[in-house]
Design a protein around this motif. Structure first.
Motif, PDB file in Angstrom:
ATOM      1  N   CYS A 142      20.224  33.018  63.755  1.00 41.14           N
ATOM      2  CA  CYS A 142      20.798  31.963  64.275  1.00 41.14           C
ATOM      3  C   CYS A 142      19.952  31.053  65.050  1.00 41.14           C
ATOM      4  CB  CYS A 142      21.987  32.498  65.405  1.00 41.14           C
ATOM      5  SG  CYS A 142      23.453  33.410  64.512  1.00 41.14           S
ATOM      6  N   TYR A 143      20.429  29.944  64.845  1.00 39.58           N
ATOM      7  CA  TYR A 143      19.686  28.785  65.679  1.00 39.58           C
ATOM      8  C   TYR A 143      20.422  27.900  66.761  1.00 39.58           C
ATOM      9  CZ  TYR A 143      16.886  24.275  66.405  1.00 39.58           C
ATOM     10  OH  TYR A 143      15.984  23.332  67.010  1.00 39.58           O
ATOM     11  N   HIS A 144      19.755  28.037  67.842  1.00 39.30           N
ATOM     12  CA  HIS A 144      20.487  27.359  68.977  1.00 39.30           C
ATOM     13  C   HIS A 144      19.764  26.154  69.591  1.00 39.30           C
ATOM     14  CE1 HIS A 144      23.523  30.477  68.341  1.00 39.30           C
ATOM     15  NE2 HIS A 144      22.339  31.301  68.579  1.00 39.30           N
ATOM     16  N   GLY A 145      19.276  25.417  68.873  1.00 36.35           N
ATOM     17  CA  GLY A 145      18.345  24.388  69.387  1.00 36.35           C
ATOM     18  C   GLY A 145      16.943  25.150  69.704  1.00 36.35           C
ATOM     19  N   HIS A 146      16.007  24.123  70.346  1.00 30.06           N
ATOM     20  CA  HIS A 146      14.880  24.625  70.686  1.00 30.06           C
ATOM     21  C   HIS A 146      14.352  24.891  72.122  1.00 30.06           C
ATOM     22  CE1 HIS A 146      13.354  20.495  71.895  1.00 30.06           C
ATOM     23  NE2 HIS A 146      14.363  20.095  71.165  1.00 30.06           N
ATOM     24  N   SER A 147      15.200  25.301  72.976  1.00 28.11           N
ATOM     25  CA  SER A 147      14.987  25.537  74.489  1.00 28.11           C
ATOM     26  C   SER A 147      14.063  26.997  74.347  1.00 28.11           C
ATOM     27  CB  SER A 147      16.204  25.606  75.122  1.00 28.11           C
ATOM     28  OG  SER A 147      17.169  26.355  74.820  1.00 28.11           O
ATOM     29  N   ASP A 148      13.147  26.859  75.102  1.00 27.41           N
ATOM     30  CA  ASP A 148      12.247  27.987  75.285  1.00 27.41           C
ATOM     31  C   ASP A 148      12.850  29.396  75.324  1.00 27.41           C
ATOM     32  OD1 ASP A 148      10.122  26.401  75.880  1.00 27.41           O
ATOM     33  OD2 ASP A 148       9.936  26.708  78.005  1.00 27.41           O
ATOM     34  N   PHE A 149      13.802  29.808  75.610  1.00 26.90           N
ATOM     35  CA  PHE A 149      14.177  31.323  75.862  1.00 26.90           C
ATOM     36  C   PHE A 149      14.821  31.519  74.621  1.00 26.90           C
ATOM     37  CE2 PHE A 149      18.536  30.674  77.159  1.00 26.90           C
ATOM     38  CZ  PHE A 149      18.407  29.445  77.752  1.00 26.90           C
ATOM     39  N   LEU A 150      15.172  30.492  73.702  1.00 33.34           N
ATOM     40  CA  LEU A 150      16.133  30.710  72.321  1.00 33.34           C
ATOM     41  C   LEU A 150      14.900  30.798  71.175  1.00 33.34           C
ATOM     42  CD1 LEU A 150      19.239  28.782  73.248  1.00 33.34           C
ATOM     43  CD2 LEU A 150      18.959  31.350  72.886  1.00 33.34           C
ATOM     44  N   LEU A 151      13.808  30.394  71.472  1.00 29.07           N
ATOM     45  CA  LEU A 151      12.815  30.199  70.163  1.00 29.07           C
ATOM     46  C   LEU A 151      12.255  31.844  70.436  1.00 29.07           C
ATOM     47  CD1 LEU A 151      11.007  27.012  70.595  1.00 29.07           C
ATOM     48  CD2 LEU A 151      12.799  27.888  68.826  1.00 29.07           C
ATOM     49  N   VAL A 152      13.116  32.933  69.836  1.00 31.20           N
ATOM     50  CA  VAL A 152      12.498  34.195  70.009  1.00 31.20           C
ATOM     51  C   VAL A 152      13.223  35.029  68.848  1.00 31.20           C
ATOM     52  CG1 VAL A 152      14.751  34.434  71.652  1.00 31.20           C
ATOM     53  CG2 VAL A 152      13.070  36.399  71.681  1.00 31.20           C
ATOM     54  N   LYS A 153      12.252  35.875  68.357  1.00 37.13           N
ATOM     55  CA  LYS A 153      12.719  36.898  67.352  1.00 37.13           C
ATOM     56  C   LYS A 153      12.660  38.109  68.103  1.00 37.13           C
ATOM     57  CE  LYS A 153       7.659  37.782  65.853  1.00 37.13           C
ATOM     58  NZ  LYS A 153       7.001  36.850  66.463  1.00 37.13           N
TER      59      LYS A 153
END
Ligand SMILES: *Cc1c(COP(=O)(O)O)cnc(C)c1O
Length: 429
Positions: A142-153
């Motif tokens: 799921c992609y939720h935009g590119h804010s720091d804490f969501l660019l995570v695997k």
């Protein structure tokens, strides 16, 4: 065939990183030269070499009425003629808030922003401010935009915290993000059992459109609602893509699940930069200036952008709009599957409203791991075959496709003719 695009791409690469202002546009996943677009009308775009394409990207979702819709353009020029921005409230914003809250029953209050990234980032800050908790649960793919804490695997184990997927994101910023598998209710239960008192929110795409197209199972999506309610966490539907795309009440209307917060974007701006987040009044009232959670934007609720969104939504909400759109999209997918089967290619497809996925795989995937099993080489050959024949699909096997109300019989016929030849190419030498 793409001479002028090639020239412009070479020049752009000198001045713009990768030659593009958003990575997927660079055709990195399929190779070749990205097509530079000169103009669009209805279901079609024209590139800088004068070649015309039937467009299934639609600016990655917003253009549900097609390109350069006359009534949307008229609304934009009317608004623009009265000034581009005021930084003061306008009646247009109130009309947008009325339209959004009437359409989505889970929205009691809504705030406008300028992108989907901003909407999700703000909704999650609000969820943390409201609950006083830190942990965010998201799902792989799921992609939720590119804010720091969501660019995570996902971390090393199923229930360990995530690792950054981008350089420049300190690991400390992702230690509160738990990444689980989509459509796996057991993992959700385990996560809540272990971290329930710390989970501020669960955020998901209620139909995943950034790992190609993956539908949620009823058990998964209803289980999320039940778990969040039980543990006092907020359920956030990221409907930036699905809002007014899969149906007039978004995915939440289709699945009958009421999230606490919803994020919107894409279609609600009709091609202009508009995002929104909203939900329960008691949560939304925690936002500044009423409450302690800060959020702001110089161009938030911009009158020209909002007027494009309003003109788009007014048409999208007319009776029968989604019936027709859904029929066209389903016919597209059925025709592609038929052409693939005639060519002997392992292929499947799925759609909901004006959104679809095509997969070089016998069955539609249900998780990120299954999406990764699709035959990327076959997709690449199919993609270029279609492009050369004037059909513009998203330049990646991991993106959903979009149909607009301007797509009709002629566009489908052209697509099927091109597909019959391109599937033969996809099969490989
Ligand atoms: C496109 C998208 C975003 C990001 O929106 P931007 O306007 O590109 O910042 C966030 N969430 C979902 C589900 C999206 O599809």
């Amino acid at each position: 065939m793409y001479e002028r695009s090639r020239e412009l791409f070479e020049q752009s690469r000198q001045l713009i990183p990768g030659g593009v202002n958003s990575p997927v546009r660079a055709f990195g996943a399929v190779g070749g030269v990205p097509v530079f677009i000169r103009e669009g009308r209805g279901a079609r775009v024209v590139d800088v070499d004068g070649r015309e394409y039937v467009d299934y990207v639609g600016s990655w979702g917003p253009l549900i009425l097609g390109h350069a819709h006359p009534e949307v353009l008229a609304a934009v020029s009317d608004a623009a003629s009265r000034g581009l921005s005021f930084g003061a409230p306008t009646e247009l914003e109130l009309r947008m808030a009325q339209l959004l809250t009437r359409s989505l029953p889970s929205l009691e209050q809504v705030r406008l922003v300028s992108s989907g990234t901003e909407a999700v980032m703000s909704a999650l800050r609000l969820a943390r401010g409201f609950t006083g908790r830190s942990v965010i649960v998201k799902f792989e793919g799921c992609y939720h935009g590119h804010s720091d804490f969501l660019l995570v695997k996902a971390g090393s184990g199923a229930l360990t915290f995530g690792n950054p997927t981008s350089a420049g994101v300190p690991a400390e910023l992702t230690v509160h993000t738990l990444v689980l598998d989509y459509n796996d209710p057991q993992q959700v239960d385990d996560a809540f059992r272990r971290y329930g008192d710390d989970i501020a929110a669960v955020v998901l795409e209620p139909v995943a459109g950034n790992m190609n197209f993956v539908r949620p199972s009823a058990e998964f999506i209803q289980g999320l609602r039940a778990a969040c309610t039980k543990h006092g966490a907020l359920l956030i539907f990221d409907e930036v893509m699905t809002g007014f795309r899969v149906g007039p009440q978004g995915a939440q209307g289709i699945f009958g699940v009421r999230p606490d917060l919803t994020t919107l974007g894409k279609v609600i701006g009709g091609g202009m930069p508009v995002g929104a987040f909203g939900g329960r009044r008691e949560i939304m009232e925690k936002l500044a200036p009423m409450g302690p959670v800060y959020q702001a934007g110089t161009l938030s609720g911009n009158p020209v952008a909002v007027s494009a969104g309003l003109a788009t939504l007014e048409r999208v909400l007319q009776p029968g709009f989604f019936d027709r759109l859904g029929e066209t999209t389903a016919a597209l997918v059925a025709g592609l599957c038929r052409a693939a089967s005639e060519a002997g290619v392992a292929f499947s497809g799925a759609s909901l409203g004006g959104m679809f996925g095509v997969f070089f795989r016998a069955q539609p995937p249900r998780s990120f791991a299954e999406v990764m099993q699709c035959d990327r080489e076959a997709f690449r050959r199919f993609f270029h075959g279609m492009l050369e024949r004037g059909i513009y699909f998203a330049p990646s096997a991991y993106e959903a496709g979009f149909v607009s109300s301007a797509h009709g019989e002629p566009e489908l016929a052209a697509t099927f003719a091109a597909a019959r030849e391109s599937f033969a190419l996809a099969r490989g030498p």
